[in-house]
Each structure stands twice: as structure tokens, then as C-alpha cells.
Design an enzyme around this catalytic site. Structure first.
Site, mmCIF file in Angstrom:
data_model
loop_
_atom_site.group_PDB
_atom_site.id
_atom_site.type_symbol
_atom_site.label_atom_id
_atom_site.label_comp_id
_atom_site.label_asym_id
_atom_site.label_seq_id
_atom_site.Cartn_x
_atom_site.Cartn_y
_atom_site.Cartn_z
ATOM 1 N N ARG A 6 0.805 -1.219 0.000
ATOM 2 C CA ARG A 6 0.000 0.000 0.000
ATOM 3 C C ARG A 6 0.843 1.276 0.000
ATOM 4 O O ARG A 6 0.301 2.358 -0.178
ATOM 5 C CB ARG A 6 -0.975 -0.011 1.170
ATOM 6 C CG ARG A 6 -2.220 -0.832 0.877
ATOM 7 C CD ARG A 6 -3.197 -0.788 2.013
ATOM 8 N NE ARG A 6 -2.693 -1.500 3.156
ATOM 9 C CZ ARG A 6 -2.787 -2.804 3.343
ATOM 10 N NH1 ARG A 6 -3.404 -3.545 2.459
ATOM 11 N NH2 ARG A 6 -2.273 -3.380 4.395
ATOM 12 N N ASP B 47 -14.261 -11.669 11.765
ATOM 13 C CA ASP B 47 -13.187 -11.013 11.006
ATOM 14 C C ASP B 47 -13.436 -9.508 10.890
ATOM 15 O O ASP B 47 -13.003 -8.864 9.940
ATOM 16 C CB ASP B 47 -13.010 -11.654 9.614
ATOM 17 C CG ASP B 47 -11.751 -11.164 8.898
ATOM 18 O OD1 ASP B 47 -10.798 -10.744 9.593
ATOM 19 O OD2 ASP B 47 -11.720 -11.194 7.657
HETATM 20 CA CA CA Z 1 -8.661 -10.692 8.795
#
Ligand code: CA
Length: 693
Positions: free
Chosen positions: A139, A323
Site C-alpha cells: 500500500r 473477522d
Molecule cells: Ca482478517
């Protein structure tokens, strides 16, 4: 203040070599805490989020709502050897720095694209078996004084001389035996550079960040995000406090909490805010069987920048089980709330709630849903905790939940415009059915990949879902002021400017400029390839430029499924480029092939054996799907194996998979597989090819 010796030496050498450039040297920007703390002229883009604030707001207004329709290509660079390009370039005094695939770092003239230097950290050579975890992207990078800082996917933090690309120092920041990778951006502050890592889905790991001396690479401090085994003693009081919120033998599972993206330095309080990751494994019943909030998972944590000591935290998803990490970007903004200017922190994590937090105290000011959130109905303003919907923890069997593990917002950075007071937020609406039916939580052992302990199936067949939009979000009122639908779901981060503009690259390959105040489309340009990187803007010699990396990439194009494959950005078919626009830019961009959908090749002699295919499926899920896509449907990051001529040939397939014939291109070697297992993989892949009527 003494400057590090290498800067002095470098300056002397550079001045001797360049002679006539002495005058430039005198006026060169010193990229330090003062430069990164201010709004500045906007000529430079000094950090990932332009400056410490992470606002991705530029005060430049030469390009504005009146004339943006006149933007054209000023220059471009073809990047034929690059694949996923998701990074934010930096610009310092007319030089643009960016990372290509496998962390190849380049410096180019910001007015022409002409290459100044290139530094290749040889990631494929260094990574070893961790190539198997890689999605091949980064990134971005950081700049401090005379150096560019890059964090390579295999875990090194490298300082490179900004003038010539030579390596000043290099540190390995992870244990190479652990399944840790870096896709994130080093952040700099006060002669320190900090980096985290990722890998909660790959095995039992414990999240941490490390700060290093920017001049020498010497470690300054390290801070773990979750507690280790109490028998080993805790590193600090914060870990002892966190351990109270875990149950069972959590340390055997690592716990997770990796800091793979959001890190923001706040010069006003001299703290670093970390956005922490989800639990490892996802299923709390496995990692912390008697419940608990599991600090500091899915939190914003404020640390003393000097010492790394804990200051405060706010947990967005206590007892995480979906998550829903809090790794998304953390933006600093002063907002008028309740009759005063509040020093606020803005955060839109995966869980679908937009948080405004008083960054002096860590106290929640407000939290409201910015997307569909069926796991929790609200954030209780009194406790600051989510009001969970019964059944959301899939304790009674499969539960369809929004958002999905992709989140309502991922790492694609949002931007904040102090003129409009709005946040420009790319959002996704995807659901998933979570279930741990059939998982024995007492004896659970992880497969090769997917350290989850939870079954997850995306909801893909509902026309109302798997959509996305760009939202202009008022963080004071906590509501969308305008919203525009976007193609697919995997759209890129945003840039906003004093020209009353918002720029965003999209999954369909268009770069679009909107009027920041009302969302009207003012300009669009077809870049001929899916866009996953955010644009930046800068100026050189009074001319404003808008620059963007073009190269469909990161997790969704790697994991495949129709969410990514729908756009037809097939592996290596469409151009990878760095493209820069300016008013009256007149460079013609070569045409790009239309979207391409790989067609399964005919292999009439290959007769699928269903038993072998079933055995191969288990291997494929664990070793191959992470790059070649679930069900062998590539999302564009790697070849679509249904269309591969290698697959039907046992000899060729074994050479690639077991022998490592394509390792130099980044295809990992799986030498532990037997020829029979490789054969099973062939049968599985060919079984995914639809049979002809
Ligand atoms: Ca994750």
C-alpha cells in the site's frame, strides 16, 4: 539538532556532483515532523495520507469543479512487469516515489515520469515459503528527511537513500518462521519509523508493532496487541489488563490482533493510534472458550510515541467472531460538536459502524451504522459497546450476517475535506453465512490456510447485495449527505481537494471526479484496467497534477469468486500503469483490450476422476485458492487455471507445482506434494471446467 552523519555525507557528495543544483538544495523540503504536521501549499504529497492527519485532503485548487472536465493525461509509464498496484505514491520536490510489484521501489520525475532510480529488494528470493501467503502488493512507503522507507512483503523494513535508491539500512521485523507478511505502510514521526504486519488467517500468531530509529534502524520499542502465555510473564501492565479479558488457553492460538494497515501519528498529543486486527482464529469459542472481550483485538489503541506505552483504547468489536478487524484508516479531524471544537478521530472499520472518538481521552462521541449491520443494532452511547443481535454469534447454527468478512469498508482509504466537513468513504454491502456446525472446538486443528475455525459462505446470489457505493458522510451528524452506486464491490480509496472535488478510481477502470459538496459527476476517464489504488495530487512549477497507479489487485482479486471475476480483468491481459493527469494534458493513452473472461481450454484426453478431484479439492483450498481463487475462478491476480494449458499435462504441472519452475515469477514451490497429490490437484481443477453439451 544534529543531523545523522549519513545525511551530511550525502548532501556533501550530492552538492559536489551536482554543483549547479546548490540553489535547489537550499530550498529543498525538509520532511520532518513540522512539515508533516502542516497543511502546507499542497505541492508535495509527503505521506500515505498526505500528512500526519491521514485526511487525503489537498489544499490545491488549480484543478477545481469549474475546470476539472479539462483534465487529460500529462504523462504515463507502462509497467509491464507489475501486477497488483494498490499503493499511494509520494511526491517530494518534483520527484514521485512509488512501489511496484514485489516492492520494487522507483523514483521518477513528477513532471515527465522519467525514471531516476529503481531499487529491487529481491522479495521473491528472500520470502521462501512465505510466497505462499503473498498477494503481491504493497500500500505504500514513507519519507523522512533524506530517506524513503519501505516494508517488504517478507517482513523487512528498509531505508533507502532518496537521491539514488541505495540501501541505508535494512531490518527484519518478523520471525521468518512465522506466517507473517507485510502489505502495509511504514509510518514516520520524530525520527522513528513504525511498522506492523499481517497474517491472522495463516496460523497462530500474535500481533505487534515495532518502532525503529529512522537514522540507524535500531529498535526503539515493540508493542504486542494481545497477551501471550501468562507463564512467561507479561511485557507490560496493558498486557496484564488485556489477559483478564481472555479465557482458556488463548496463547496456544496466538490470538491475532495484527496491525496490518491503520497507524496514525498525532503530533498534538504525541501518540500513535493503532487499528488492530481480528482474532486468530476467528471463532471465539475456540480461542477464548468462556467468552471475554479479548483485548486488544479490533480496537483503536493509543500509545505514547516516545516509549510505546499504552495510553487508552476503544474496542469497536468486543469478543470479535466475524473477522471485523479495525485495521481501516484512522483520520484526525477537529470537528464542531456540542458547541466546541473536538479533537476527533474518525474510523470506519469492517463492522459497519462509523466511529467518532475524542482522541484526547479515547471516549466514544458517537457510533452509527454507515452500512447494513445485522450483527448489532446500535452502539450504546452510554457504554460505547455494540448492542448485539441474538444469534449473530452463530451459536444456534448458521447465521446470515452483514457485513461479511470483506467488511463494509476495507483498507481502501477514506478522505476528509475540512471545507465540506464530509468524509468520502468507499463502502460495500456483502453478506455471509457464518457457521461452526461440525467444528469440534475442543480438538480443532487448523488447515494449511484459513486459521478460522468458522465456516463462511458469501451471499452472492441476491441481487440486492454484493453492491457498493461511495458515501459522503457527515461525521458530526453521522449520516450520508450524498451517495453514488459503484460498479462491483472492490472500489478504491478517495482523494478530496480544495477545488471542491473528490477523485476515486473504480473497479470498472474509470477514474471519476465528483463535486465534493453534492456528488455530481464532473469528469470520468477510462483507464482500461481495474483500479485499486487511491489517487494523489501535487504541483510542480505551479502546475497541478493528479496521479494514480492502475493495476487491479489485493485480496479480492486474489481470492477470486464472481465478486472480482465479473469485471474481466484477467491476469496480465490489461495494462499496468502509472498515469498522471493535468489540465490540458494531451498525451494519448494506448487503448486497452476490452474485459477478458478466460475460457476453460479443451482437454478431451483428460478424463476427470471424481475421487481424485475430491482429494485435490482439499489441497487446492489450502494451498492454491489464496491466489488462484476459490473454485479455481481467478479474480485476476493469478492465472485462471481452468484456462491453463499446463494443467492437463501431468509432466508440465508437476514441474511447476512441485519443481518450482515458475518460482522466479512468484509462483511458490510445493515440494512437499507427491506426484499423486499433484495429480489430484489436476483432477480437481479440470473438474471445475464446465462440460460441453
Ligand atoms: Ca482478517
Amino acid at each position: 539538532m544534529l543531523r545523522p552523519a549519513w545525511i551530511v555525507v550525502m548532501t556533501v557528495v550530492a552538492m559536489a556532483l551536482l554543483g549547479c543544483a546548490d540553489a535547489d538544495r537550499e530550498t529543498a523540503t525538509l520532511v520532518d515532523a513540522a512539515a508533516l504536521a502542516e497543511q502546507g501549499s499542497g505541492d508535495n504529497w509527503l505521506a500515505y495520507g498526505r500528512n500526519f492527519s491521514e485526511q487525503r485532503y489537498s489544499p490545491l485548487a488549480q484543478v477545481n469543479e469549474e475546470n476539472v472536465s479539462g483534465l487529460g493525461v500529462a504523462w504515463f509509464v507502462d509497467l509491464p512487469n507489475d501486477r497488483s498496484l494498490v499503493g499511494t505514491p509520494l511526491v517530494v520536490d518534483g520527484v514521485l516515489y512509488y512501489e511496484g510489484s514485489y516492492n520494487v521501489l522507483r523514483a521518477v520525475d513528477a513532471t515527465t515520469g522519467e525514471l531516476r532510480w529503481e531499487h529491487d529488494p529481491q522479495v521473491i528470493e528472500t520470502a521462501g515459503d512465505r510466497l505462499r501467503l503473498f498477494w503481491d502488493y504493497s500500500r505504500g512507503i514513507a519519507f523522512w528527511k533524506g530517506a524513503v522507507y519501505q516494508a517488504t512483503m517478507d517482513g523487512r523494513l528498509i531505508a533507502v537513500d532518496a537521491r539514488d535508491g541505495s540501501v541505508l539500512w535494512s531490518q527484519m521485523t518478523v520471525d521468518p518462521e512465522l506466517p507473517l507478511v507485510i502489505t502495509g505502510v511504514p509510518k514516520v514521526f520524530k525520527d522513528k519509523v513504525i511498522i506492523g504486519n499481517g497474517g491472522t488467517e495463516f496460523g497462530p500468531i500474535r500481533g505487534y508493532v515495532t518502532a525503529y530509529d529512522a537514522a540507524t534502524g535500531e529498535q526503539a520499542w515493540r508493542w504486542y496487541t494481545v497477551p501471550g502465555n501468562p507463564a512467561d510473564g507479561f511485557e507490560n501492565e496493558a498486557m496484564a489488563m488485556a489477559a483478564e479479558t481472555w479465557t482458556g488457553e488463548w496463547w496456544k492460538y496466538g490470538g491475532g490482533g495484527t496491525v496490518w494497515n491503520g497507524i496514525t501519528y498525532d503530533p498534538e498529543f504525541d501518540v500513535v493510534y493503532l487499528g488492530t486486527g481480528n482474532g486468530a482464529p476467528w471463532n471465539r469459542r475456540i480461542r477464548s472458550p468462556d467468552g471475554g472481550d479479548n483485548l486488544f483485538l479490533c480496537s483503536i489503541v493509543a500509545l505514547d510515541a516516545e516509549t510505546g506505552e499504552y495510553r487508552w483504547h476503544y474496542q469497536t468489536t468486543p469478543g470479535e467472531a466475524w473477522d471485523y478487524n479495525s485495521n481501516m484508516d484512522i483520520v484526525l479531524a477537529d470537528l464542531p460538536i456540542g458547541g466546541r471544537q473536538v479533537k476527533a478521530l474518525l474510523h470506519a472499520p469492517k463492522n459497519g459502524f462509523f466511529y467518532v472518538i475524542d482522541r484526547e481521552t479515547g471516549r466514544l462521541i458517537s457510533g452509527e451504522p454507515y452500512a447494513r449491520t445485522t450483527w448489532a443494532s446500535a452502539i450504546d452511547p452510554g457504554t460505547g459497546r455494540p448492542v448485539e443481535v441474538p444469534g449473530a454469534r452463530y451459536e444456534e447454527g448458521g447465521a446470515e450476517i452483514y457485513p461479511s468478512p470483506w467488511g463494509a469498508h476495507s483498507w481502501h482509504a477514506m478522505s476528509y475535506n475540512p471545507e465540506t466537513g464530509l468524509v468520502y468513504l468507499p463502502t460495500m454491502d456483502i453478506g455471509a453465512v457464518y457457521s461452526d456446525s461440525g467444528v469440534d472446538i475442543k480438538t480443532w486443528e487448523s488447515p494449511d490456510w484459513a486459521f478460522l475455525g468458522t465456516g463462511v459462505e458469501l451471499v452472492l446470489d441476491d441481487a440486492e447485495t454484493s453492491t457498493s457505493s461511495l458515501k459522503a458522510w457527515d461525521p458530526v451528524e453521522q449520516r450520508a449527505v450524498w451517495e453514488v452506486p459503484l460498479p462491483g464491490v472492490w472500489n478504491a480509496g478517495t482523494l478530496t481537494t480544495a477545488g471542491n472535488l473528490v477523485f476515486q478510481g473504480r473497479a470498472d477502470g474509470r477514474l471519476v471526479a465528483y463535486r465534493a459538496s453534492d456528488g455530481e459527476v464532473l469528469w470520468r476517464f477510462d483507464l482500461g484496467s481495474g483500479i485499486s489504488a487511491p489517487p494523489i495530487t501535487y504541483a510542480v512549477d505551479g502546475r497541478q497534477y493528479v496521479s494514480i497507479l492502475v493495476g487491479w489487485g489485493a485480496a479480492m482479486p486474489a481470492l477470486g469468486t464472481s465478486l472480482s471475476a465479473q469485471h474481466g480483468w484477467a491476469y496480465r491481459v490489461h495494462p499496468r500503469r502509472l498515469v498522471t493527469f493535468a489540465l490540458d494534458g494531451e498525451v494519448e493513452l494506448p487503448a486497452s483490450p476490452p474485459p477478458f473472461f478466460p475460457q476453460p481450454i479443451d482437454a478431451p484426453d483428460f478424463v476427470v476422476d471424481s475421487a481424485l478431484a475430491a482429494a485435490g479439492g482439499a489441497i487446492f483450498d489450502g494451498k492454491c485458492s489464496i491466489c488462484h481463487g476459490f473454485g479455481a475462478v481467478s479474480g485476476g491476480s493469478a492465472p485462471d487455471l481452468r484456462a491453463s494449458p499446463v494443467v492437463p499435462s501431468h509432466e508440465a504441472f508437476v514441474e511447476v507445482v512441485i519443481g518450482g519452475a515458475r518460482r522466479p515469477m512468484g509462483m511458490p514451490q510445493f515440494s512437499e506434494l507427491s506426484e499423486i497429490q499433484a495429480g489430484a490437484l489436476q483432477h480437481y481443477i479440470r473438474a471445475q471446467v464446465p462440460s460441453k453439451p
